[in-house]
Design a protein around this motif. Structure first.
Motif, PDB file in Angstrom:
ATOM      1  N   TRP A  24     -33.846  30.388  18.416  1.00 48.55           N
ATOM      2  CA  TRP A  24     -34.998  31.192  18.043  1.00 48.55           C
ATOM      3  C   TRP A  24     -36.225  30.658  18.745  1.00 48.55           C
ATOM      4  O   TRP A  24     -36.236  29.558  19.278  1.00 48.55           O
ATOM      5  N   SER A  25     -37.258  31.458  18.751  1.00 48.28           N
ATOM      6  CA  SER A  25     -38.508  31.110  19.397  1.00 48.28           C
ATOM      7  C   SER A  25     -39.613  31.166  18.352  1.00 48.28           C
ATOM      8  O   SER A  25     -39.633  32.079  17.520  1.00 48.28           O
ATOM      9  N   VAL A  26     -40.513  30.181  18.402  1.00 49.50           N
ATOM     10  CA  VAL A  26     -41.564  30.081  17.391  1.00 49.50           C
ATOM     11  C   VAL A  26     -42.925  30.094  18.087  1.00 49.50           C
ATOM     12  O   VAL A  26     -43.236  29.176  18.855  1.00 49.50           O
ATOM     13  N   PRO A  27     -43.742  31.111  17.832  1.00 45.06           N
ATOM     14  CA  PRO A  27     -45.092  31.097  18.397  1.00 45.06           C
ATOM     15  C   PRO A  27     -46.003  30.222  17.544  1.00 45.06           C
ATOM     16  O   PRO A  27     -46.008  30.316  16.317  1.00 45.06           O
ATOM     17  N   VAL A  28     -46.747  29.339  18.198  1.00 45.37           N
ATOM     18  CA  VAL A  28     -47.725  28.489  17.512  1.00 45.37           C
ATOM     19  C   VAL A  28     -49.005  28.575  18.325  1.00 45.37           C
ATOM     20  O   VAL A  28     -49.037  28.153  19.481  1.00 45.37           O
ATOM     21  N   ARG A  32     -45.477  28.788  22.743  1.00 48.92           N
ATOM     22  CA  ARG A  32     -44.197  29.233  22.199  1.00 48.92           C
ATOM     23  C   ARG A  32     -43.200  28.087  22.314  1.00 48.92           C
ATOM     24  O   ARG A  32     -43.014  27.522  23.370  1.00 48.92           O
ATOM     25  N   TYR A  33     -42.596  27.733  21.190  1.00 50.68           N
ATOM     26  CA  TYR A  33     -41.563  26.706  21.140  1.00 50.68           C
ATOM     27  C   TYR A  33     -40.212  27.402  21.074  1.00 50.68           C
ATOM     28  O   TYR A  33     -40.045  28.368  20.333  1.00 50.68           O
ATOM     29  N   GLN A  34     -39.235  26.901  21.829  1.00 55.40           N
ATOM     30  CA  GLN A  34     -37.882  27.416  21.761  1.00 55.40           C
ATOM     31  C   GLN A  34     -37.056  26.396  20.999  1.00 55.40           C
ATOM     32  O   GLN A  34     -37.178  25.193  21.238  1.00 55.40           O
ATOM     33  N   VAL A  35     -36.229  26.875  20.089  1.00 55.14           N
ATOM     34  CA  VAL A  35     -35.457  25.981  19.219  1.00 55.14           C
ATOM     35  C   VAL A  35     -33.983  26.357  19.291  1.00 55.14           C
ATOM     36  O   VAL A  35     -33.637  27.534  19.288  1.00 55.14           O
ATOM     37  N   LYS A  42     -30.749  19.541  16.349  1.00 52.71           N
ATOM     38  CA  LYS A  42     -31.764  20.558  16.616  1.00 52.71           C
ATOM     39  C   LYS A  42     -32.544  20.116  17.853  1.00 52.71           C
ATOM     40  O   LYS A  42     -33.040  18.994  17.907  1.00 52.71           O
ATOM     41  N   VAL A  44     -35.734  21.080  20.456  1.00 49.20           N
ATOM     42  CA  VAL A  44     -36.971  21.846  20.526  1.00 49.20           C
ATOM     43  C   VAL A  44     -37.518  21.736  21.947  1.00 49.20           C
ATOM     44  O   VAL A  44     -37.810  20.634  22.419  1.00 49.20           O
TER      45      VAL A  44
END
Length: 85
Positions: A24-28, A32-35, A42, A44
């Motif tokens: 998944w990808s997390v916008p901060v 954008r962080y890819q996990v 895990k 990152v």
């Protein structure tokens, strides 16, 4: 009513025991962080796209200790999978 395709992620044990890579990808803010989650691990990918942190969620559930230098074989496995970087 049709059942949705996929697997429920509501129970953490299902994730931990899964043989599949979960991505998944997390916008901060504007980054954008890819996990990638796989078993007890895990990874990152940081927004620079070059740095990857690795956590063992069994021994470090709070993800405070990056162990990528200690487990390069695990990190390479994720990179080879094409899910990171």
């Amino acid at each position: 009513i049709r059942s949705p395709n996929g697997e429920s992620l509501l129970r953490p044990s299902r994730i931990r025991n899964s043989e599949r890579l979960l991505y998944w990808s997390v916008p901060v803010k504007e980054a954008r962080y890819q996990v990638v989650r796989f078993g007890d691990w895990k990874a990152v990918v940081l927004p620079d796209g070059k740095s990857v942190q690795l956590y063992n969620l069994t021994s470090d559930p709070d993800q405070k200790r990056d162990v990528s230098a200690e487990h390069p074989e695990i990190l390479q496995q994720v990179i080879r999978s094409g899910s990171a970087r």
